[in-house]
Motif scaffolding. Sequence first.
Motif, PDB file in Angstrom:
ATOM      1  N   GLU A 253      10.099  34.406  -0.832  1.00 32.60           N
ATOM      2  CA  GLU A 253       9.572  33.248  -1.561  1.00 32.60           C
ATOM      3  C   GLU A 253       8.063  33.114  -1.329  1.00 32.60           C
ATOM      4  O   GLU A 253       7.554  32.089  -0.863  1.00 32.60           O
ATOM      5  N   LYS A 254       7.336  34.158  -1.676  1.00 37.97           N
ATOM      6  CA  LYS A 254       5.895  34.191  -1.396  1.00 37.97           C
ATOM      7  C   LYS A 254       5.124  33.117  -2.156  1.00 37.97           C
ATOM      8  O   LYS A 254       4.121  32.590  -1.672  1.00 37.97           O
ATOM      9  N   THR A 259       2.298  26.925  -3.279  1.00 41.16           N
ATOM     10  CA  THR A 259       2.621  25.743  -4.084  1.00 41.16           C
ATOM     11  C   THR A 259       3.536  24.746  -3.403  1.00 41.16           C
ATOM     12  O   THR A 259       3.427  23.545  -3.644  1.00 41.16           O
ATOM     13  N   SER A 260       4.438  25.184  -2.566  1.00 43.27           N
ATOM     14  CA  SER A 260       5.467  24.298  -2.030  1.00 43.27           C
ATOM     15  C   SER A 260       4.947  23.469  -0.856  1.00 43.27           C
ATOM     16  O   SER A 260       4.307  23.989   0.066  1.00 43.27           O
ATOM     17  N   VAL A 265       1.508  22.858   5.984  1.00 44.80           N
ATOM     18  CA  VAL A 265       1.177  21.871   7.012  1.00 44.80           C
ATOM     19  C   VAL A 265      -0.101  21.167   6.569  1.00 44.80           C
ATOM     20  O   VAL A 265      -1.152  21.802   6.446  1.00 44.80           O
ATOM     21  N   LYS A 266       0.008  19.872   6.295  1.00 45.79           N
ATOM     22  CA  LYS A 266      -1.152  19.102   5.840  1.00 45.79           C
ATOM     23  C   LYS A 266      -1.516  18.037   6.866  1.00 45.79           C
ATOM     24  O   LYS A 266      -0.855  17.899   7.905  1.00 45.79           O
ATOM     25  N   ASN A 267      -2.563  17.302   6.526  1.00 47.87           N
ATOM     26  CA  ASN A 267      -2.988  16.135   7.320  1.00 47.87           C
ATOM     27  C   ASN A 267      -3.363  16.482   8.760  1.00 47.87           C
ATOM     28  O   ASN A 267      -3.183  15.664   9.667  1.00 47.87           O
ATOM     29  N   ILE A 268      -3.864  17.677   8.971  1.00 46.96           N
ATOM     30  CA  ILE A 268      -4.409  18.008  10.292  1.00 46.96           C
ATOM     31  C   ILE A 268      -5.798  17.375  10.385  1.00 46.96           C
ATOM     32  O   ILE A 268      -6.638  17.614   9.517  1.00 46.96           O
ATOM     33  N   ILE A 290       7.481  30.864   8.516  1.00 50.15           N
ATOM     34  CA  ILE A 290       6.185  31.120   7.881  1.00 50.15           C
ATOM     35  C   ILE A 290       5.682  29.806   7.293  1.00 50.15           C
ATOM     36  O   ILE A 290       6.402  29.151   6.533  1.00 50.15           O
ATOM     37  N   MET A 291       4.439  29.431   7.652  1.00 49.64           N
ATOM     38  CA  MET A 291       3.851  28.190   7.147  1.00 49.64           C
ATOM     39  C   MET A 291       2.403  28.424   6.743  1.00 49.64           C
ATOM     40  O   MET A 291       1.681  29.212   7.364  1.00 49.64           O
TER      41      MET A 291
END
Length: 573
Positions: A253-254, A259-260, A265-268, A290-291
């Motif tokens: 699921e590259k 997109t997903s 990982v956001k809001n760092i 994988i992130m």
Amino acid sequence: MAELRHSTAARASNSPAKRDSDASASSSPFLGSPSARGSRSGVGGGGEDDGKDAHRSSPLLPHHHQKRVHMLASPFRSLLALEDPRSPAASTSYRILLALLALLLAAGVFSAPFLWSRLNTPYLCHKEGITLHCPETKEPPSLWENPRAATTSWKPCAERRSDEPSDVPSEKETSGYIFIHAEGGLNQQRIAICNAVAIAKIMSATLILPVLKQDQIWKDQTKFEDIFDVDHFINYLKDDVRIVRDIPDWFTEKDELFTSIKRTVKNIPKYASAQFYIDNVLPRIKEKKIMSIKPFVDRLGYDNVPMEINRLRCRVNYHALKFLPHIEEMADKLAARMRNRTGSINPYMALHLRFEKGMVGLSFCDFAGMREEKAMMAAYRQKEWPRRYKNGSHLWPLALQKRKEGRCPLEPGEIAVILRALGYTSGTQIYVASGQVYGGKNRMAPLRNMFPNLVTKEELASAEEMAPFRRHVTSLAALDFLVCLRSDVFVMTHGGNFAKLIIGARRYAGHRLKSVKPDKGLMSKSLGDPDMGWASFAEDVVVTHRTRTGLPEPTFPSYDLWENPLTPCMCRA
């Protein structure tokens, strides 16, 4: 004529106006009683001779002016012929007055040379059309080398020590894979790559080769392998971090990495600590395997991470990230041509001139220009940064404050005056690294006229030589980076990642390399002083910049690792 003056005065004394004046004079507190006036006349009673003498003493002065004259000191009354010069008081007054005049004359004689030199001292510069003329200065002996280099004894030591054991986890033991987009221009991308290696080390994760994301300004689709030597990058760091070229084949699921939200990982927070990644990011990586991490600009701090992590970032920046061989070779050619432009070996200066339209607009500073030009810049700022622009009424005091604080980019003409004050002559060879200068040729004219040996990479190389590098904007930026890095003296005009990385790399490579970071606050004050002579200005510039020559400096909390790598990356020689 004497009789005429006397008869005229006598008739005037009989007029009603005169009588009223005499009556008012008799009541004046400054003239005393009538008896006192009579005693001062030398004869008791005030007869005709007394009136005659009084009128002869000042026949042209009205009576209220005579009152003021009586209040003057005796020397000045004698000088104005209001007192008999043959009297003893007048003789003493003349001697005093002559002594004062003699003192003033002696002071004038002694101060004349100073006043003459002061009046003839040239002001900073004068402008004729678009040409700027500044006095030539004497070239100091330390013009092309760091004058304080002998006082430091530092050497680079970010490389991995031979006795350091490798603790890189195997593919089975890795905590997961991380994937980042390196955003911005070449230099911002470089910093992001260094940070990506660092957080992979913190979390014992595997790093997928970063993607250089297309930037809205640069509009470039360069890949990592188009600029950097991938094999050297991976092999050099093999004992620090496990790096793979692409996403593992077992992950099907590259597209989700781009997109997903589930794979992102956001809001760092900016300048996050190492512990933040361990507590908040590592559990998700272990869960999902994988992130993707984004955004990834300035997402790792400096003083809140272990010293070894900062040392690793230096290792990536100064040793692992190497440009491709053909970029290095072309940069060597350009540097060699700069050193042989006079027919013999000569030093050269690299000038990073930051005065593009975007930089000028974003600075919200005021610059010289015609009314139409200022109106166009105001419209541009209102369009690009409407929240900061608002109605524009607050921008003028803000611009003045920023200039006083040294937060405005230096104009080409301003940096020309500073370089001349430092001692660089019209024969100085200067390599200019810049984008399209706002204002074009007219804005560049003062700098180019004062330093005619000013060239860009396009003027040093033929169109055929430059053709392979025009495919990627970042390749052109890489050439500028390397030619500036190899220069004898590097001069910046404003902040930014390019200047920070150059100064930091020159500090790391050798403390004898001179890098000038102008004190823009002092320059704003000096260039705005209409009474400052050239000699005073040049002395201020030289003294101020003795300690701004790019030597390694002690670090401080929240310091910028890229500009000053001293503490974690350098050690005593």
